[in-house]
Design an enzyme around this catalytic site. Structure first.
Site, mmCIF file in Angstrom:
data_model
loop_
_atom_site.group_PDB
_atom_site.id
_atom_site.type_symbol
_atom_site.label_atom_id
_atom_site.label_comp_id
_atom_site.label_asym_id
_atom_site.label_seq_id
_atom_site.Cartn_x
_atom_site.Cartn_y
_atom_site.Cartn_z
ATOM 1 N N CYS A 114 26.075 86.265 -11.984
ATOM 2 C CA CYS A 114 25.329 87.267 -11.222
ATOM 3 C C CYS A 114 25.559 88.698 -11.711
ATOM 4 O O CYS A 114 24.688 89.547 -11.579
ATOM 5 C CB CYS A 114 25.686 87.175 -9.738
ATOM 6 S SG CYS A 114 25.194 85.619 -8.986
ATOM 7 N N HIS A 263 22.079 93.553 -7.272
ATOM 8 C CA HIS A 263 21.784 92.162 -7.617
ATOM 9 C C HIS A 263 21.204 91.483 -6.383
ATOM 10 O O HIS A 263 21.722 91.630 -5.271
ATOM 11 C CB HIS A 263 23.072 91.468 -8.060
ATOM 12 C CG HIS A 263 23.002 89.983 -7.992
ATOM 13 N ND1 HIS A 263 22.033 89.254 -8.642
ATOM 14 C CD2 HIS A 263 23.760 89.084 -7.311
ATOM 15 C CE1 HIS A 263 22.207 87.975 -8.381
ATOM 16 N NE2 HIS A 263 23.238 87.837 -7.578
ATOM 17 N N ASN A 293 17.211 84.425 -5.710
ATOM 18 C CA ASN A 293 18.307 84.932 -6.541
ATOM 19 C C ASN A 293 18.106 84.421 -7.964
ATOM 20 O O ASN A 293 18.254 83.237 -8.237
ATOM 21 C CB ASN A 293 19.637 84.436 -5.970
ATOM 22 C CG ASN A 293 20.845 84.918 -6.756
ATOM 23 O OD1 ASN A 293 20.725 85.417 -7.866
ATOM 24 N ND2 ASN A 293 22.027 84.756 -6.181
#
Length: 336
Positions: A114, A263, A293
């Site tokens: 991530c 993020h 995501n």
């Protein structure tokens, strides 16, 4: 010389997967997913799709090169961030070099999940500042859908992730009104298995075991595992720390922030950070609602969209921040 973003681009697969679509595959529903993540839909290549991670990255890279107004042969280095490479090895960077037809430039792969794009952009900044490279192609891309557990057993993870890619061209400039002001990167490996995909990997064996008909491996090691509440608690602590560190290192005030691009892990995390930092809705860019995501792809996709929509302009103070598996986290502060 300043390190500036010269061009941006992003690409997502055409296939839209809504929460209602997932409800046909597992015991979930639109309300359950929205309440916990903020996600309404995401894009999936799918297990039989023809767009592996390198191709997603290539399509985003083409747009970034065009947006930068440079010839592809002006790129002298490639950095590719992903947790979902096409092959166990080599990484996607060399495949992207081949697709682009750039003559033997170096290609570096980054595996920081991530926070992969933050690590990649920080690395590119260091290369530019050292004078080693002039134009670096930085890509964050993921094809999650090939390996998600699309059953009720895996719903806690599978409803969150989507596929997509973002890319930027990073290079040197003498424009003092723009450029990267500060970068920071951190890790805490004692929590490595709180958010992980353990197989394939050398810890649990490889080819010989797979050939053994008596070989057994727990299903939890094959698919991604996430200790959701534990990850959330750490994320809402580390995100603000990294952001504050970026401003302190740069000698800038949060009051001058034009846009925070976090993020896209969970809309609830972004909202928590926004409230904690007293930021307005216009100062935080979120697109997780429509893409889910996309891990290493999430920040460059969001950055590209924010610029495309005119929400950030040249010279605006922009902060990028991420937290994820590893645990790893960090931020980049820049004058766009």
């Amino acid at each position: 010389m300043r390190t500036v973003i010269k061009g941006l681009g992003h690409y997502v697969p055409e296939n839209v997967v809504t929460n209602h679509d997932l409800a046909k595959l597992m015991d979930t529903n639109d309300e359950w997913i929205r309440e916990r993540t903020g996600i309404v839909e995401r894009r999936h290549v799918g297990r039989d799709g023809d767009e592996p991670t390198s191709v997603l990255g290539f399509k985003a890279a083409q747009k970034a090169i065009e947006n930068a107004g440079i010839d592809k042969n002006e790129i002298d280095f490639i950095i590719f961030a992903t947790l979902s490479p096409d092959l166990y090895f080599p990484g996607c960077g060399v495949q992207l070099q081949e697709y682009l037809g750039i003559d033997t430039v170096g290609a570096l792969d980054i595996r920081n999940q991530c926070s992969g794009f933050i690590y990649a952009l920080s690395t590119a900044h260091a290369y530019v500042q050292s004078g080693m490279y002039k134009n670096i192609l930085v890509v964050g891309a993921e094809n999650h859908s090939f390996g998600l557990d699309m059953t009720t057993r895996g719903r806690g993870v599978s409803v969150i992730f989507g596929d997509g890619a973002g890319a930027v061209i990073v290079g040197a400039s003498d424009d003092e009104s723009r450029g990267i002001l500060s970068c920071n990167m951190h890790s805490e490996g004692k929590y490595a298995e709180e958010l992980t995909m353990q197989f394939p990997g050398t810890k649990y064996g490889w080819a010989d075991n797979l050939l053994d008909e008596d070989f057994k491996i727990e299903i939890e090691k094959i698919y991604p595992h996430m200790n959701g509440n534990f990850v959330f608690k750490h994320a809402v602590t580390r995100f603000p720390e990294a952001i504050q560190e970026a401003f302190e290192d740069a000698g800038e005030s949060v009051e001058n922030l034009k846009m925070l691009i976090p993020h896209q892990a969970n809309l609830r995390i972004s909202q928590f950070i926004q409230k904690r930092m007293n930021l307005s809705d216009d100062q935080v860019f979120n697109n997780i609602q429509k893409y889910g995501n996309t891990t290493a792809g999430s920040i460059p996709i969001a950055l590209s969209e924010a610029a495309e929509q005119g929400k950030i302009q040249k010279g605006d103070l922009v902060c990028l921040a991420a937290f994820g598996s590893g645990f790893t986290w960090g931020s980049v502060l820049l004058r766009f």
